[in-house]
Design a protein around this motif. Structure first.
Motif, mmCIF file in Angstrom:
data_model
loop_
_atom_site.group_PDB
_atom_site.id
_atom_site.type_symbol
_atom_site.label_atom_id
_atom_site.label_comp_id
_atom_site.label_asym_id
_atom_site.label_seq_id
_atom_site.Cartn_x
_atom_site.Cartn_y
_atom_site.Cartn_z
ATOM 1 N N ARG A 218 3.898 9.912 -14.029
ATOM 2 C CA ARG A 218 3.226 10.898 -13.033
ATOM 3 C C ARG A 218 4.690 11.261 -12.109
ATOM 4 N NH1 ARG A 218 -0.531 7.133 -10.277
ATOM 5 N NH2 ARG A 218 -1.945 7.625 -11.664
ATOM 6 N N ARG B 265 9.190 10.314 0.266
ATOM 7 C CA ARG B 265 7.742 10.930 0.617
ATOM 8 C C ARG B 265 6.962 9.923 1.189
ATOM 9 N NH1 ARG B 265 3.649 14.900 -2.489
ATOM 10 N NH2 ARG B 265 2.548 15.598 -0.574
ATOM 11 N N LEU C 150 -4.927 10.687 -6.724
ATOM 12 C CA LEU C 150 -4.791 9.593 -7.606
ATOM 13 C C LEU C 150 -6.011 9.450 -8.699
ATOM 14 C CD1 LEU C 150 -3.723 6.883 -5.221
ATOM 15 C CD2 LEU C 150 -2.477 7.775 -7.128
ATOM 16 N N SER D 22 -5.488 -1.496 -0.806
ATOM 17 C CA SER D 22 -4.407 -1.371 0.107
ATOM 18 C C SER D 22 -3.908 -0.066 0.370
ATOM 19 C CB SER D 22 -3.158 -2.313 -0.468
ATOM 20 O OG SER D 22 -2.857 -1.726 -1.898
ATOM 21 N N VAL D 23 -3.913 0.731 -0.829
ATOM 22 C CA VAL D 23 -3.253 2.109 -0.478
ATOM 23 C C VAL D 23 -4.254 2.889 0.553
ATOM 24 C CG1 VAL D 23 -3.046 4.372 -1.501
ATOM 25 C CG2 VAL D 23 -2.262 2.351 -2.692
ATOM 26 N N ALA E 140 5.692 9.733 5.399
ATOM 27 C CA ALA E 140 4.449 10.147 5.556
ATOM 28 C C ALA E 140 4.055 10.509 6.935
ATOM 29 C CB ALA E 140 3.455 8.978 5.081
ATOM 30 N N VAL E 141 4.397 9.671 7.936
ATOM 31 C CA VAL E 141 3.964 9.890 9.394
ATOM 32 C C VAL E 141 4.553 11.139 9.694
ATOM 33 C CG1 VAL E 141 3.612 8.858 11.535
ATOM 34 C CG2 VAL E 141 3.259 7.444 9.361
ATOM 35 N N ALA F 96 -3.440 1.220 4.091
ATOM 36 C CA ALA F 96 -2.327 1.785 4.559
ATOM 37 C C ALA F 96 -2.477 3.230 5.116
ATOM 38 C CB ALA F 96 -1.268 1.718 3.474
ATOM 39 N N ILE G 176 -1.772 4.220 8.711
ATOM 40 C CA ILE G 176 -0.785 5.332 9.395
ATOM 41 C C ILE G 176 -1.116 6.600 10.188
ATOM 42 C CG2 ILE G 176 0.993 4.455 7.656
ATOM 43 C CD1 ILE G 176 0.791 7.231 6.424
ATOM 44 N N GLY H 68 0.903 -1.348 0.095
ATOM 45 C CA GLY H 68 -0.165 0.017 0.062
ATOM 46 C C GLY H 68 0.816 1.179 0.021
ATOM 47 N N LEU H 69 1.670 1.323 -0.840
ATOM 48 C CA LEU H 69 2.647 2.470 -0.818
ATOM 49 C C LEU H 69 1.927 3.466 -1.454
ATOM 50 C CD1 LEU H 69 6.369 1.399 -1.703
ATOM 51 C CD2 LEU H 69 5.433 2.077 0.340
ATOM 52 N N PHE H 70 1.946 4.827 -1.481
ATOM 53 C CA PHE H 70 1.258 5.848 -2.042
ATOM 54 C C PHE H 70 1.616 5.981 -3.584
ATOM 55 C CE2 PHE H 70 0.481 7.207 2.279
ATOM 56 C CZ PHE H 70 -0.582 6.475 2.423
ATOM 57 N N PRO H 71 1.133 5.537 -4.690
ATOM 58 C CA PRO H 71 1.877 5.529 -5.849
ATOM 59 C C PRO H 71 2.233 6.677 -6.410
ATOM 60 C CG PRO H 71 -0.686 4.711 -6.235
ATOM 61 C CD PRO H 71 -0.148 4.841 -4.632
ATOM 62 N N HIS H 72 1.635 7.898 -6.015
ATOM 63 C CA HIS H 72 1.894 9.308 -6.598
ATOM 64 C C HIS H 72 2.866 9.840 -5.853
ATOM 65 C CE1 HIS H 72 -1.003 9.449 -3.581
ATOM 66 N NE2 HIS H 72 -1.158 10.812 -3.501
ATOM 67 N N TRP H 73 3.463 9.261 -4.733
ATOM 68 C CA TRP H 73 4.523 9.687 -3.994
ATOM 69 C C TRP H 73 5.887 9.127 -4.392
ATOM 70 C CZ3 TRP H 73 1.982 10.797 1.650
ATOM 71 C CH2 TRP H 73 0.876 11.635 1.193
ATOM 72 N N SER H 74 7.009 9.978 -3.974
ATOM 73 C CA SER H 74 8.333 9.335 -4.168
ATOM 74 C C SER H 74 8.496 8.348 -3.194
ATOM 75 C CB SER H 74 9.338 10.046 -4.310
ATOM 76 O OG SER H 74 9.490 10.941 -2.925
ATOM 77 N N ARG I 134 8.414 3.187 6.334
ATOM 78 C CA ARG I 134 7.386 4.014 6.413
ATOM 79 C C ARG I 134 6.713 3.859 7.899
ATOM 80 N NH1 ARG I 134 2.239 4.091 2.504
ATOM 81 N NH2 ARG I 134 1.911 2.068 3.448
ATOM 82 N N SER J 129 9.900 6.460 -8.056
ATOM 83 C CA SER J 129 8.429 6.045 -7.999
ATOM 84 C C SER J 129 8.099 4.521 -7.325
ATOM 85 C CB SER J 129 7.706 6.383 -9.268
ATOM 86 O OG SER J 129 6.717 5.282 -9.356
ATOM 87 N N LYS K 171 14.279 9.228 -4.678
ATOM 88 C CA LYS K 171 13.380 10.061 -5.828
ATOM 89 C C LYS K 171 12.466 9.139 -6.522
ATOM 90 C CE LYS K 171 15.518 14.419 -6.024
ATOM 91 N NZ LYS K 171 14.658 14.938 -4.830
ATOM 92 N N PRO L 279 6.824 12.187 -9.212
ATOM 93 C CA PRO L 279 6.769 12.244 -7.807
ATOM 94 C C PRO L 279 7.650 13.368 -7.464
ATOM 95 C CG PRO L 279 7.874 10.261 -8.656
ATOM 96 C CD PRO L 279 7.801 11.455 -9.920
ATOM 97 N N SER L 280 7.416 13.606 -6.061
ATOM 98 C CA SER L 280 8.350 15.052 -5.754
ATOM 99 C C SER L 280 8.821 14.531 -4.351
ATOM 100 C CB SER L 280 7.173 16.048 -5.581
ATOM 101 O OG SER L 280 6.309 15.683 -4.576
#
Lengths: 307, 249, 381
Positions: free
Chosen positions: C378, A94, C303, C280-281, A98-99, C284, C288, A85-91, A147, A131, A129, C380-381
């Motif tokens: 996409r 990041r 997303l 799952s995202v 998260a926490v 998660a 957290i 469950g990693l956030f796919p839009h974040w590196s 994480r 993805s 950096k 990522p930053s």
């Protein structure tokens, strides 16, 4: 650290957890094991209030979790799941941050923590950096565990974290987790259906069946005295003796003496490895050696079998 | 069987409206008291429906046959060179508004039904080609591998394995195509083809709102009936493969 | 040395390109604006340097097809397209000298040859990737611009119609954009929350999405027709509404119908985008310690954004075409010019309306594709 008192929870009239009492001490590595549908995941998710019990109490550091805001509670508890469950839009960086970001740490502190964790989990800094989509399964789960540990929680909840990995990666990550747990002294509650994994990692094994605790003890005690047929099945009827040997380091069977003809075995091996080596080489005595090559003593077949 | 209920209801309404519209004269006279002729009588509504259906059927059937053939051809090894072009064209072509395609086809090919059918056909091809390619390429490689391994000939594999697995998507493409064609065919009345759009156009130019309403109701019912039939076919044969988010004209 | 086989796509296209003039008229020449013209084949039309240019272009295109040179194909394809345009323009100029009222219109042969040459360009650009695409677009734009600027095409019937309608075309274009904007902007404001609601409450989704689907199924001309009577009645009943522009014909029914059409792609893409976020995202994020608001804004909304943009693109392209149909109920815009041409048989006038409609739709599609992040890159930053 955690105490569950008579917790129950039903879904659509079926009791997933049917009156469980459980306590996990600070610094313990507790494995919840059982077949699918035995209620182990539900039990785990009650600790951080992803599932609320119908009745009973869940205490975290002696406070009823219902008295804590769920988000605040979850930020103090690490959480790892099988599908990561990693956030796919974040590196990657990041995701790890998260926490700490939710807890509003300042930026340099977050950056330092991310670097520290990536080093701890043996992740190439160049991946910071990247993805999540570009990671291998093992790398992704390392990031997932990193994480969960980012805000340095005292407690880590893991729901079959290594279940989707290949055996080699799984073994590597298990060893890493064990090392990190010993270094940091975290309390870990770990759901699995793999008895080998439970015996390898845990200090406390809890077998669940139809929402009830069948047995709750140390790995060694469980191997010595399985509570019922289910536990015996889980332990494997034929190689229970071998599994028990695997829990004992070869040092524990060491006796003084010297035998130039005996083949050698490293001191950090377990007794099962020693037995296997004896069978392989058709000998009944091995010389135990330290990493520097020094001869520490002998181990005899009769000592292994005597237990 | 409930899945058959909806198309039947729309179909009954459509037929009732096309055969009974003329007898609703008192109703339209009451609704539009200022109109001298409250019901369109130039052609019978049933005849208009038939003419409209003919236009849609000819271009729809041709678009189906040709479109599926193109989709199959470019996904075979010998036609693979054309797949990129077919994909690019079928995707890009659909950004062209159908009404503009009609307006361009007619000047370059002349007035009358033939250029209209050709324009409808060309435009109708696009969703069919796109969905046939998508349907055939989403068949899992393992399934194809297994079929070949079991000794299926290429043709048998296509007929028995690939096309059945791609059928829901192909049918969805055909549905998008036909619904667009029904709407665009109505616009073909602007170039002198008799369709259900004729009462609307006459009504608009003669300020006869009743004509407009009569034509609009019939076109709406036709589209809904045909769409419901496709929906029923998809549910019956493939347990529902979702409705398209495609456009109409 | 082994010879590479010729390009299997380009070669048949080039051969077909060469055969078109044998069967179809290149241009038609009419005595005046309203009579039907006589067909004129390409070999009658082609004279002077532009004929040599086109022939050379065709020869080079054939060479490119045989030798598999996509870059040469792009250059020579543009040469053919431009050369044919020049030939047609020259015919018109010659006719204009002898008979000022005569009209030279582009024939089926011209259009088919341009289409085939364009297909060659598309295929060659596809083979060369992004750079080829950019080059082909640039060259076609440059060729078109130079033919227009030099006045070569000015005597073609299409351009004469343009000259006559110059002052109407600009306002019509603006009106067209206005109709689309007035319909799409409120749709986003309504459709996005509606899509979120459809995602959050399955019952709402089961009710709303099929209803909007029915609206999408009704052809535009029918929907416009169906709104005509009730809105006209409304305006008669409450004349105050008529004063603010609500009536059966004009902008009001057009915008309202376009709005109804646009709701489905926006709402369903919003819903689908949110539903595509892996469980799952979401688990998660909850695990957290994110709050509901944080999960929505930091995870789900971000997303789902590409899907929402795709919905917006479909909506705008669709509305651009539908707005043309809306001219039938007096909404104005480019459709008015197009239908004017179709009704009066002035076919070049129909083209004058239709071409900018296509241009608008394609431009909107291109611009929105440029800003839509693709799933793979996409950032990522």
């Amino acid at each position: 650290m955690i105490r569950l008192e008579q917790v129950r929870r039903a879904f659509n009239g079926r009791e997933a957890v049917a009156g469980v009492d459980l306590s996990v001490a600070r610094g313990a590595f507790c494995a919840l094991i059982g077949k699918s549908g035995s209620g182990k995941s539900t039990l785990l998710r009650m600790i951080n209030r992803l599932v609320e019990p119908d009745s009973g109490r869940v205490l975290f550091e002696d406070a009823d979790v219902r008295s804590l805001a769920p988000e605040q509670l979850r930020r103090r508890i690490g959480y790892v799941i099988q599908s990561v469950g990693l956030f796919p839009h974040w590196s990657v960086a990041r995701n790890i941050a998260a926490v700490p970001a939710l807890l509003q740490w300042d930026r340099p502190m977050i950056a330092a923590r991310v670097r520290e964790l990536m080093a701890l989990f043996d992740l190439d800094p160049a991946l910071a950096k990247a993805s999540p989509a570009s990671l291998s399964g093992g790398q992704a789960q390392r990031v997932g565990v990193a994480r969960a540990l980012a805000a340095d929680p005292d407690l880590l909840l893991m729901d079959e974290p290594f279940g989707a990995l290949d055996p080699v990666t799984r073994a590597t990550l298990q060893t890493e987790l064990l090392r990190i747990q010993r270094e940091t002294g975290k309390t870990i509650v770990f759901v699995t259906h793999d008895m080998d994994e439970a015996l390898k990692l845990a200090t406390q094994v809890v077998v669940l069946e139809r929402g009830r605790v069948v047995q709750d003890t140390t790995p060694d005690a469980m191997l010595a005295n399985p509570a019922d047929d289910l536990v015996r099945d889980l332990l494997g009827r034929e190689d229970r003796g071998l599994r028990r040997l695997a829990l004992r380091p070869v040092r524990s069977a060491l006796r003084p003496g010297e035998d130039p003809s005996a083949p050698t075995i490293p001191a950090d091996s377990d007794c099962r490895a020693a037995l296997s080596r004896m069978a392989e080489l058709a000998v009944s005595t091995l010389t135990v050696t330290a990493p520097d090559g020094a001869r520490l003593g002998l181990v005899h077949l009769s000592d292994l079998v005597a237990g | 069987m409930t899945s058959l209920l909806r198309p039947c209801v729309w179909l009954v309404l459509l037929l009732a409206a096309s055969f009974g519209m003329t007898s609703l004269r008192p109703l339209f006279a009451a609704l539009f008291p200022t109109l001298e002729r409250p019901v369109y009588l130039q052609e019978g509504f049933a005849a208009l429906l038939l003419a409209h259906l003919e236009l849609v059927a000819v271009s729809g059937v041709l678009a189906g046959i040709i479109g599926i053939a193109i989709g199959v051809a470019v996904t075979r090894p010998w036609g693979a060179a054309y797949r990129g072009l077919a994909e690019t064209l079928s995707a890009a072509g659909q950004t062209f508004p159908p009404v503009a395609v009609l307006a361009i086809a007619v000047p370059s090919m002349g007035f009358g039904p033939q250029p209209a059918v050709l324009a409808l056909l060309l435009y109708g091809l696009l969703p069919v080609v796109q969905n046939t390619i998508a349907g055939l390429t989403q068949v899992p490689p393992a399934v194809l591998d297994a079929a070949t391994g079991l000794g299926f000939s290429p043709f048998r594999r296509l007929w028995r394995v690939e096309l059945p697995l791609a059928a829901p998507l192909i049918l969805t493409g055909l549905r998008v195509s036909v619904i667009i064609t029904i709407g665009t065919a109505a616009l073909a009345s602007t170039v002198g083809v008799t369709t259900l759009g004729s009462p609307i156009l006459l009504g608009l130019s003669a300020e006869n709102t009743a004509y407009v309403l009569q034509g609009a109701v019939l076109i709406g019912l036709l589209a809904l009936a045909v769409d419901a039939m496709f929906d029923a076919a998809l549910t019956l044969f493939f347990a529902g493969a979702g409705r398209p988010a495609g456009g109409t004209s | 040395m082994r010879l590479r086989p010729p390009d299997p796509v380009l070669l048949p296209l080039v051969v077909a390109l060469g055969m078109v003039p044998l069967g179809l008229a290149f241009v038609t020449v009419a005595r005046n604006r309203l009579v039907t013209g006589r067909p004129m084949p390409l070999w009658h039309a082609a004279q002077g340097p532009e004929a040599i240019l086109s022939l050379a272009g065709l020869a080079l295109l054939l060479l490119a097809a045989l030798k598999r040179g996509p870059w040469l194909a792009i250059l020579s394809g543009v040469l053919v397209m431009g050369g044919l345009g020049w030939i047609a323009g020259d015919v018109a100029q010659l006719q204009a000298i002898s008979q000022p009222a005569a009209r030279v219109s582009l024939g089926g042969g011209f259009w088919l040859m341009q289409a085939l040459a364009a297909l060659c360009l598309v295929e060659a650009a596809r083979q060369t990737g992004r750079a080829g695409k950019a080059l082909a677009t640039l060259l076609v734009a440059a060729a078109t611009a130079s033919l227009m600027m030099s006045g070569t095409l000015d005597d073609l019937s299409l351009l004469r119609e343009y000259a006559n309608r110059r002052d109407v075309l600009g306002p019509a274009l603006l009106r067209h954009i206005e109709i689309v904007t007035l319909a799409v902007a409120p749709t986003v404001l309504i459709g996005v929350p509606l899509g979120v609601a459809c995602y959050r409450r399955e019952a709402i989704g089961r009710l709303v999405l099929p209803t909007l689907g029915v609206v999408q199924t009704i052809p535009s001309i029918a929907l416009f027709g169906l709104m005509l009577a009730p809105l006209a009645a409304l305006a008669t009943w409450q004349p105050a509404l008529a004063r603010i522009g609500i009536s059966g014909v004009g902008m009001a029914p057009a915008v309202l119908a376009l709005l109804l059409y646009s709701l489905l792609p926006i709402a369903s893409n919003t819903q689908a985008g949110l539903a595509s976020v892996p469980d799952s995202v979401r688990d998660a994020a909850r695990g957290i310690g994110m709050t509901r608001g944080q999960i929505f804004w930091q995870v789900e909304a971000q997303l789902a954004f590409p899907a929402l943009l795709a919905g917006l693109r479909i909506t705008i392209v669709q509305a651009t075409g539908l707005a043309a149909v809306a001219a039938l109920i007096g909404a104005g815009g480019l459709g008015a010019i197009m239908f004017d041409g179709l009704f009066t048989g002035a076919l070049d006038l129909a083209l004058l309306g239709a071409i900018p409609v296509i241009g608008l739709a394609v431009t909107a599609d291109l611009l929105l594709r440029l800003v839509t992040p693709r799933a793979t890159d996409r950032a990522p930053s």
